[in-house]
Motif scaffolding. Structure first.
Motif, PDB file in Angstrom:
ATOM      1  N   LEU A   1       0.887  -1.019  -0.109  1.00  0.00           N
ATOM      2  CA  LEU A   1      -0.178   0.144  -0.012  1.00  0.00           C
ATOM      3  C   LEU A   1       0.632   1.323  -0.050  1.00  0.00           C
ATOM      4  CD1 LEU A   1      -2.557  -1.117   2.587  1.00  0.00           C
ATOM      5  CD2 LEU A   1      -2.688  -1.590   0.075  1.00  0.00           C
ATOM      6  N   PHE A   2       0.414   2.213  -0.897  1.00  0.00           N
ATOM      7  CA  PHE A   2       1.394   3.421  -0.760  1.00  0.00           C
ATOM      8  C   PHE A   2       0.324   4.612  -0.796  1.00  0.00           C
ATOM      9  CE2 PHE A   2       3.277   7.080  -3.157  1.00  0.00           C
ATOM     10  CZ  PHE A   2       4.489   7.127  -2.779  1.00  0.00           C
ATOM     11  N   PHE A   3       0.341   5.301   0.183  1.00  0.00           N
ATOM     12  CA  PHE A   3      -0.381   6.649   0.262  1.00  0.00           C
ATOM     13  C   PHE A   3       0.230   7.708   0.232  1.00  0.00           C
ATOM     14  CE2 PHE A   3      -2.176   3.261   3.138  1.00  0.00           C
ATOM     15  CZ  PHE A   3      -3.519   3.121   2.550  1.00  0.00           C
ATOM     16  N   THR A   4      -0.218   8.647  -0.733  1.00  0.00           N
ATOM     17  CA  THR A   4       0.382   9.922  -1.138  1.00  0.00           C
ATOM     18  C   THR A   4      -0.554  11.083  -0.587  1.00  0.00           C
ATOM     19  OG1 THR A   4       1.361  11.315  -2.742  1.00  0.00           O
ATOM     20  CG2 THR A   4      -0.310   9.668  -3.245  1.00  0.00           C
ATOM     21  N   PRO A   5       0.071  12.386  -0.021  1.00  0.00           N
ATOM     22  CA  PRO A   5      -0.879  13.151   0.223  1.00  0.00           C
ATOM     23  C   PRO A   5      -1.436  14.083  -1.082  1.00  0.00           C
ATOM     24  CG  PRO A   5       1.451  13.923   0.639  1.00  0.00           C
ATOM     25  CD  PRO A   5       1.548  12.510   0.462  1.00  0.00           C
TER      26      PRO A   5
END
Length: 248
Positions: free
Chosen positions: A210-214
Motif C-alpha cells: 500500500l502506498f498513500f500519498t498526500p
C-alpha cells in the motif's frame, strides 16, 4: 531528487497496479470551483498515469473511477460525472489505440446509464486487439458488491448440483470475481492523504503493498507513479515467510 523511469528496476516491476483516485473535490475547492472542476482536471492525471504505466511496462492498471456508494452523491454531480466519462471515452480511445492500450471494465454494468454502456462497449471493442497495457476501469464497483455477486454464482452452482461446498477453494472464488483472469495487484496507490481502502478490491489486495500519498488526484502525474513503484521495489515482500527464508 526527482524520480524518473530510469530509477525503476525492470526485473522488479509490479505487473498490476491499482489506484484509488481521490481528492478531486478538495482540489476543486482549493481552486474556488465546484467539484466537477476537479473531476475534469483529474482526466489529465489519468492520461499521464496511463502513459507512464505503459512506458515502464506495467501490464495491468486498475483505476477506481466510480463506486457503488457514489450513486448517493447529488444528482447534478453524478450526471456531470457520467457526461464527463462519455466525453473522456470519446476523446481518449484513439490515443489509447496509438499506445496499444486495451480497455476493460469491472463493476455493475447494468446500473450504468445507457449512453455510458454504449460508449464503453464501443471503446472496449475498438481496443480489443491491443496487447500492451490493460487499463481496467472500476465503474459502479465495490468489493462487497463483487464478493456478494461471486457468492450468488457459486451458490447457484451448489443448488443445481454442479458444485459441492467442499470444492470451494481460493482459486474457485477467484474465477467467479469480476477480475477473473487478471492477476492480483501487487501495488495499491491512494491519493489525497487518506489511509483507507474504501471497499476496493478487498479480496485481491490481500498481499498488495500500500502506498498513500498526500497529493490530490488532479496533481498526480506519471512521476508520482514512478515514485510509488520505486518505493514498492524497496520493500521486502515475505508472504508470511521470514527474511531468512527468502534469502535461502
Amino acid at each position: 531528487m526527482s524520480i524518473t523511469k530510469d530509477n525503476i528496476i525492470a526485473s522488479k516491476l509490479p505487473s498490476h497496479i491499482a489506484i484509488i483516485m481521490d481528492g478531486n473535490g478538495r482540489w476543486a475547492a482549493q481552486h474556488g470551483n465546484e467539484r466537477i472542476f476537479g473531476h475534469e482536471h483529474g482526466v489529465e492525471s489519468v492520461r499521464s498515469v496511463v502513459e507512464g504505466a505503459g512506458e515502464v511496462g506495467v501490464k495491468y492498471l486498475t483505476l477506481y473511477a466510480f463506486s457503488t456508494e457514489n450513486w448517493s452523491r447529488p444528482k447534478e454531480e453524478i450526471d456531470a460525472l457520467m457526461g464527463l466519462l462519455v466525453q473522456a471515452i470519446n476523446d481518449e480511445t484513439d490515443k489509447l489505440k496509438e499506445k496499444n492500450v486495451r480497455l476493460q471494465m469491472i463493476g455493475d454494468y447494468e446500473s450504468l446509464p445507457a449512453d455510458v454502456q454504449k460508449k464503453l462497449d464501443w471503446s472496449i471493442n475498438e481496443l480489443k486487439e491491443c496487447d500492451g497495457l490493460t487499463l481496467i476501469l472500476a465503474l459502479s464497483y465495490s468489493a462487497r458488491w463483487e464478493i456478494s455477486e461471486a457468492m450468488k454464482k457459486i451458490g447457484r452452482k451448489i443448488q443445481s448440483g454442479e458444485l459441492k461446498p467442499e470444492e470451494i477453494t481460493k482459486e474457485l472464488i477467484d474465477k467467479h470475481l469480476a477480475t477473473a483472469g487478471i492477476p492480483d495487484p501487487e501495488l495499491l496507490i491512494r491519493t489525497s492523504g487518506e489511509s483507507r481502502i474504501s471497499n476496493f478490491l478487498l479480496w485481491q489486495i490481500a498481499y498488495s503493498e500500500l502506498f498513500f500519498t498526500p497529493k490530490l488526484w488532479p496533481d498526480f502525474r506519471k512521476e508520482d507513479l514512478f515514485e510509488a513503484i520505486c518505493d514498492f521495489q524497496s520493500r521486502e515482500r515475505r508472504f508470511g515467510k521470514t527474511s531468512q527464508q527468502l534469502v535461502s
